[in-house]
Design a protein around this motif. Structure first.
Motif, PDB file in Angstrom:
ATOM      1  N   HIS A 181       0.718  -1.358   0.037  1.00 44.22           N
ATOM      2  CA  HIS A 181      -0.046  -0.012  -0.045  1.00 44.22           C
ATOM      3  C   HIS A 181       0.790   1.230   0.115  1.00 44.22           C
ATOM      4  O   HIS A 181       1.730   1.199   1.018  1.00 44.22           O
ATOM      5  N   PRO A 182       0.624   2.260  -0.893  1.00 49.09           N
ATOM      6  CA  PRO A 182       1.714   3.462  -1.036  1.00 49.09           C
ATOM      7  C   PRO A 182       1.286   4.437   0.159  1.00 49.09           C
ATOM      8  O   PRO A 182       0.293   4.350   0.848  1.00 49.09           O
ATOM      9  N   MET A 183       2.514   5.216   0.419  1.00 49.54           N
ATOM     10  CA  MET A 183       2.189   6.138   1.104  1.00 49.54           C
ATOM     11  C   MET A 183       2.247   6.074   2.572  1.00 49.54           C
ATOM     12  O   MET A 183       1.601   6.580   3.593  1.00 49.54           O
ATOM     13  N   LEU A 184       2.534   4.851   3.247  1.00 49.00           N
ATOM     14  CA  LEU A 184       2.495   4.510   4.610  1.00 49.00           C
ATOM     15  C   LEU A 184       3.798   4.802   5.284  1.00 49.00           C
ATOM     16  O   LEU A 184       4.952   4.541   4.911  1.00 49.00           O
ATOM     17  N   SER A 185       3.582   5.230   6.523  1.00 47.76           N
ATOM     18  CA  SER A 185       5.086   5.940   7.303  1.00 47.76           C
ATOM     19  C   SER A 185       4.917   5.273   8.702  1.00 47.76           C
ATOM     20  O   SER A 185       3.899   4.995   9.205  1.00 47.76           O
ATOM     21  N   VAL A 186       6.239   5.032   9.230  1.00 51.36           N
ATOM     22  CA  VAL A 186       6.153   4.686  10.650  1.00 51.36           C
ATOM     23  C   VAL A 186       7.411   5.520  11.126  1.00 51.36           C
ATOM     24  O   VAL A 186       8.201   5.923  10.022  1.00 51.36           O
ATOM     25  N   ARG A 187       7.231   5.570  12.257  1.00 51.31           N
ATOM     26  CA  ARG A 187       8.504   6.336  13.023  1.00 51.31           C
ATOM     27  C   ARG A 187       9.444   5.293  13.499  1.00 51.31           C
ATOM     28  O   ARG A 187       9.363   4.514  14.512  1.00 51.31           O
ATOM     29  N   GLY A 188      10.803   5.256  13.128  1.00 56.06           N
ATOM     30  CA  GLY A 188      11.516   4.065  13.517  1.00 56.06           C
ATOM     31  C   GLY A 188      13.042   4.469  12.823  1.00 56.06           C
ATOM     32  O   GLY A 188      13.398   5.588  12.327  1.00 56.06           O
ATOM     33  N   ASP A 189      13.853   3.629  13.195  1.00 52.98           N
ATOM     34  CA  ASP A 189      15.250   3.659  12.606  1.00 52.98           C
ATOM     35  C   ASP A 189      15.482   2.869  11.252  1.00 52.98           C
ATOM     36  O   ASP A 189      15.090   1.661  11.260  1.00 52.98           O
ATOM     37  N   GLU A 190      15.908   3.409  10.246  1.00 52.44           N
ATOM     38  CA  GLU A 190      15.852   2.986   8.859  1.00 52.44           C
ATOM     39  C   GLU A 190      16.594   1.709   8.633  1.00 52.44           C
ATOM     40  O   GLU A 190      16.361   0.686   8.258  1.00 52.44           O
ATOM     41  N   LYS A 191      17.973   1.626   9.298  1.00 47.78           N
ATOM     42  CA  LYS A 191      18.724   0.662   9.099  1.00 47.78           C
ATOM     43  C   LYS A 191      18.221  -0.446  10.005  1.00 47.78           C
ATOM     44  O   LYS A 191      18.130  -1.726   9.324  1.00 47.78           O
ATOM     45  N   ALA A 192      17.672  -0.558  11.122  1.00 53.29           N
ATOM     46  CA  ALA A 192      16.894  -1.497  11.641  1.00 53.29           C
ATOM     47  C   ALA A 192      15.747  -2.085  11.062  1.00 53.29           C
ATOM     48  O   ALA A 192      15.449  -3.179  10.768  1.00 53.29           O
ATOM     49  N   LEU A 193      14.932  -1.242  10.363  1.00 53.80           N
ATOM     50  CA  LEU A 193      13.736  -1.482   9.418  1.00 53.80           C
ATOM     51  C   LEU A 193      14.063  -2.483   8.480  1.00 53.80           C
ATOM     52  O   LEU A 193      13.254  -3.369   8.041  1.00 53.80           O
ATOM     53  N   ARG A 194      15.163  -1.743   7.700  1.00 47.99           N
ATOM     54  CA  ARG A 194      15.583  -2.790   6.384  1.00 47.99           C
ATOM     55  C   ARG A 194      16.079  -3.939   6.855  1.00 47.99           C
ATOM     56  O   ARG A 194      15.904  -5.049   6.162  1.00 47.99           O
ATOM     57  N   GLN A 195      16.824  -3.967   8.017  1.00 51.20           N
ATOM     58  CA  GLN A 195      17.382  -5.509   8.356  1.00 51.20           C
ATOM     59  C   GLN A 195      16.035  -6.273   8.703  1.00 51.20           C
ATOM     60  O   GLN A 195      16.043  -7.536   8.196  1.00 51.20           O
TER      61      GLN A 195
END
Length: 411
Positions: A289-303
């Motif tokens: 789903h497009p345009m969804l946002s979360v508040r977090g750490d980019e590196k951790a979420l990519r991992q």
């Protein structure tokens, strides 16, 4: 984790105390209320059998059940109304009560007659109907004092129980901290040991890897050197995962979090697995789903996304299906990774996020897994105030769902 266990201990203890007190207070007050009803019914039975009055002689009283106190005729406040079968008020008797006059007695009798009930409560008066020839006598017994005592006892017992529960809660908070202190210290030492040992292992692993490269330049390639480099790579990866997991659990509050375009992040990471899945002959689908946002750490979420997809690609059988979906549900963002498996058990689902847990040892030795990846995934999700669960829709598939608070409210 220790804080979560402490909260669970307090919650379970308070729930147990609440249930015990509820059972005790409920039983005592129900028995008390039933005793009031029984005494009132016994008194009304005597009055009904004597045209709405007590016999002049105490010896003439025939007890319905247990003998009543000799003082009951003098303590009881009651009145009666004689009504014909067509509802006409024939007579009233209010000589044994001061709070009810003749008009009120007639109104109460009319309400009981119209309701068709033969017994029950009207305000604080317990009533019963009794046939007298072709007429009906409705007898009312004042239970106000008994009911007031009952309500006062009920309120007092509930209030004391609530105060007691509050006191127990405060004591649990105080003493659970002391109870968990040795566990916390042991856990902190364990995490510190993992971190220190991981850093200490990096140097010899780097030296072994460098020595292997030097030997390869001197004597050429060999299966032994390839095996050394392969095992060094695996140990280095395991060491890095253990250090990362320890840091995530230790410093969750120190994550550098910002509002991230989660849809773009997930899609970018997921696209990198398409080729790998295709080369292994596995069906791979993405729905974001497009345009969804979360508040977090980019590196951790990519991992996190990489771990879930890597796990799905590794453990899905040849020709299996892998799917990733990202959508919004209410105020939450849901990341769901599903893949087919040869077989999944309830025990596997229960322990999937445990460190070093591997359901199939032979299968994991082939894929090179150590059973640490999903533990890291759980730590990442917990650090972002989310929840991660594993479930199975059928015996040959597995789904891992990570739910995060949305950074931007949906429309």
């Amino acid at each position: 984790m220790i804080r979560s266990l402490r909260i669970k201990l307090i919650a379970v203890s308070m729930l147990s105390l609440f249930l015990v007190l509820l059972a005790i207070i409920g039983t005592v007050n129900i028995l008390n209320y039933l005793d009031i009803l029984q005494d009132a019914q016994d008194t009304l039975t005597i009055l009904a059998e004597n045209q709405g009055r007590f016999p002049e002689s105490y010896e003439d009283i025939e007890y319905p059940s247990d003998p009543l106190s000799p003082e009951v005729p003098y303590e009881s406040r009651y009145f009666s109304v004689l009504v014909s079968y067509d509802g006409e008020i024939l007579s009233t008797d209010t000589g044994r009560i001061a709070a009810i006059d003749e008009a009120t007695a007639m109104e109460y009798a009319r309400r009981v007659f119209e309701s068709g009930k033969t017994g029950g409560f009207l305000s604080n008066y317990r009533f019963v109907t009794h046939s007298e020839g072709s007429d009906v006598r409705i007898i009312f017994l004042d239970c106000g004092r008994s009911l007031t005592t009952f309500r006062t006892f009920l309120l007092t017992s509930v209030s004391i129980s609530l105060v007691g529960m509050l006191a127990v809660l405060l004591l649990l908070i105080l003493f659970s901290g002391r109870l968990f202190r040795p566990v916390i210290e042991s856990y902190e030492k364990q995490r510190q040991f993992i971190t220190d040992a991981g850093h200490e292992l990096k140097t010899p692993l780097a030296i072994i890897g460098a020595d292997a490269e030097v030997l390869e330049m001197e004597i050429g390639e060999s299966e032994w050197l390839q095996d050394i480099r392969s095992q060094v790579t695996r140990l280095a990866s395991l060491t890095n995962d253990l250090i990362y997991l320890s840091r995530m659990e230790e410093q969750q509050h120190q994550l550098q979090t910002i509002d991230l375009p989660f849809s773009e992040l997930v899609e970018e990471t997921a696209r990198s697995f398409q080729t790998l899945a295709k080369t292994q002959g596995k069906e791979y689908s993405i729905r974001i789903h497009p345009m969804l946002s979360v508040r977090g750490d980019e590196k951790a979420l990519r991992q996190l996304v990489s771990i879930l997809l890597d796990n799905a690609v590794k453990y899905s059988p040849p020709g299996g299906n892998i799917s990733l979906s990202l959508d919004r549900q209410g105020k939450s963002v849901r990341l769901l990774v599903e893949n087919s498996v040869e077989q999944i058990s309830a025990d596997t689902l229960e322990h999937m996020f445990d460190r070093f847990y591997r359901a199939d040892q032979s299968r994991n030795s082939q894929t090179g897994g150590y059973g640490i990846g999903l533990s890291v995934a759980r730590a990442v999700v917990a650090a972002h105030r989310g929840k991660i669960t594993a479930f199975s829709k059928n015996p040959d598939s597995i789904s891992i769902l990570a739910v995060f608070p949305s950074a931007i409210k949906g429309k």
